[in-house]
Design a protein around this motif. Structure first.
Motif, PDB file in Angstrom:
ATOM      1  N   ALA A  54      -7.286  -1.800  -8.611  1.00  0.00           N
ATOM      2  CA  ALA A  54      -8.484  -0.984  -8.400  1.00  0.00           C
ATOM      3  C   ALA A  54      -8.642  -0.805  -6.896  1.00  0.00           C
ATOM      4  N   ALA A  55      -7.983   0.241  -6.380  1.00  0.00           N
ATOM      5  CA  ALA A  55      -7.984   0.489  -4.937  1.00  0.00           C
ATOM      6  C   ALA A  55      -9.160   1.404  -4.599  1.00  0.00           C
ATOM      7  N   MET A 112      -7.545   5.022  -6.116  1.00  0.00           N
ATOM      8  CA  MET A 112      -6.612   4.889  -7.237  1.00  0.00           C
ATOM      9  C   MET A 112      -7.025   3.733  -8.129  1.00  0.00           C
ATOM     10  N   LEU A 113      -6.850   3.928  -9.426  1.00  0.00           N
ATOM     11  CA  LEU A 113      -7.052   2.876 -10.413  1.00  0.00           C
ATOM     12  C   LEU A 113      -5.825   2.862 -11.315  1.00  0.00           C
ATOM     13  N   ASP A 114      -4.964   1.864 -11.138  1.00  0.00           N
ATOM     14  CA  ASP A 114      -3.702   1.791 -11.874  1.00  0.00           C
ATOM     15  C   ASP A 114      -3.711   0.585 -12.812  1.00  0.00           C
ATOM     16  N   GLY A 153     -13.239  10.911  -2.098  1.00  0.00           N
ATOM     17  CA  GLY A 153     -13.588   9.871  -1.145  1.00  0.00           C
ATOM     18  C   GLY A 153     -13.434   8.494  -1.773  1.00  0.00           C
ATOM     19  N   PRO A 154     -13.576   7.431  -0.980  1.00  0.00           N
ATOM     20  CA  PRO A 154     -13.491   6.066  -1.534  1.00  0.00           C
ATOM     21  C   PRO A 154     -14.470   5.880  -2.680  1.00  0.00           C
ATOM     22  N   ARG A 155     -14.061   5.060  -3.647  1.00  0.00           N
ATOM     23  CA  ARG A 155     -14.878   4.887  -4.856  1.00  0.00           C
ATOM     24  C   ARG A 155     -14.892   3.416  -5.249  1.00  0.00           C
ATOM     25  N   GLN A 156     -16.064   2.904  -5.476  1.00  0.00           N
ATOM     26  CA  GLN A 156     -16.199   1.510  -5.898  1.00  0.00           C
ATOM     27  C   GLN A 156     -16.006   1.458  -7.423  1.00  0.00           C
TER      28      GLN A 156
END
Length: 346
Positions: free
Chosen positions: A99-100, A125-127, A147-150
């Motif tokens: 979970a980047a 990215m969520l891999d 954009g960045p995502r929590q």
């Protein structure tokens, strides 16, 4: 943002339960799952990647992607190498989800910054890992460009369910492919690669039914290699096998793609000729006889020549196939009685 997984997981489960054709491409039978994932997670792209070797992977191959159409034949897959992205591969092989939140600063995905992330505007990215027998087999990659995502735990869990759904479909596809291989082996002669007697009987029944409905002629040519026992006695069974393989190869070059050549057993073969009457079948048999008589089969310094006796008959569509088979067999015996190396109509 997903706070309650119950509704979206129920929907995903229903999507995954739909009947699909697993004999097609990965794209075709994973399309609905990854489309559902892209919508629910509100990401720009979802893709599926599989390792080239799950025991010691060197590459990841992109086999399905929401950017592709469902009918796309993606034979030139994108490829990621371990050599170029070692941190990413090492993270995946642990089996843990990546979970980047910020893909450029996360140590597991930062390797993609200049070659992929920035050129494509990917920021997060969520891999999640696809498992096979408990071992990482590939990944489902969810990419965002806003954009960045929590990433929330519920979103990670949902992405892992997507990976599990893909895993099940891929497993079913592999089992289907294995079943097809076993079926092919059951109907195939191991030595020549031709279809066997079991296949011939099933195939003939289907063709008789089809030709009866269409009112079209169906013929067969039975081919027997002359003095084959003498070849085995003189050179040995190993050379006899080579002769049978060369025979099969030569016949396939003469026959049409739609013709069906089967090995009955020993040195006896049958060619079923769709949409062909007895006269035309006779000419096909003559071409086979001449081509085989000119075939030089080499074994070391030896040049082995063969001849064949052929029996031709037009299949009687109103009688059991066994009756036409006996008629062709009788014609072969007549060809041998008349001196071999000839074609006789039954």
């Amino acid at each position: 943002m997903l706070n309650d997984l119950s509704e979206v997981t129920q929907r995903l489960r229903r999507v995954c339960s739909q009947e699909v054709d697993v004999s097609g491409s990965y794209q075709a039978f994973l399309q609905d799952i990854i489309d559902e994932g892209r919508t629910t997670l509100a990401v720009s792209r979802v893709s599926v990647w599989l390792f080239d070797d799950h025991t010691q992977p060197c590459f990841l191959l992109n086999v399905a992607n929401t950017d592709w159409s469902s009918n796309a034949d993606q034979t030139d897959y994108a490829k990621l190498s371990y050599e170029r992205y070692p941190a990413y591969f090492d993270a995946l092989m642990t089996g843990e989800s990546i979970a980047a939140h910020d893909a450029e600063t996360d140590a597991r995905t930062a390797e993609f910054t200049y070659e992929y992330l920035r050129p494509n505007g990917i920021t997060t990215m969520l891999d999640t890992v696809i498992f096979k027998n408990g071992v990482p087999h590939g990944i489902v990659c969810c990419e965002g460009d806003g954009g960045p995502r929590q990433w929330q735990m519920a979103e990670v869990s949902y992405a892992e369910i997507i990976a599990d759904c893909c895993s099940r479909r891929i497993l079913v596809s592999e089992l289907w492919a294995l079943q097809q291989q076993l079926t092919d082996l059951a109907f195939q002669d191991a030595l020549t690669g031709l279809k066997n007697r079991r296949y011939l009987m099933d195939y003939a029944d289907r063709e008789i039914s089809r030709h009866t409905r269409a009112e079209l002629p169906l013929s067969m040519v039975m081919v027997d290699i002359d003095h084959f026992k003498a070849i085995n006695d003189t050179y040995g069974h190993e050379v006899g096998d080579i002769v049978l393989q060369a025979f099969a190869s030569c016949c396939k070059q003469v026959l049409r793609t739609e013709d069906c050549l089967c090995r009955l057993g020993g040195e006896e073969f049958i060619a079923i000729l769709p949409h062909t009457n007895a006269d035309n079948a006779y000419h096909v048999a003559e071409r086979l006889r001449i081509a085989l008589s000119q075939e030089q089969i080499r074994y070391g310094p030896e040049k082995i020549m063969i001849s064949v006796s052929c029996g031709v008959t037009q299949v009687n569509l109103q009688l059991p196939f066994s009756q036409s088979l006996k008629q062709a067999d009788h014609a072969v015996y007549q060809a041998k009685a008349e001196g071999r190396n000839r074609v006789v109509r039954g």
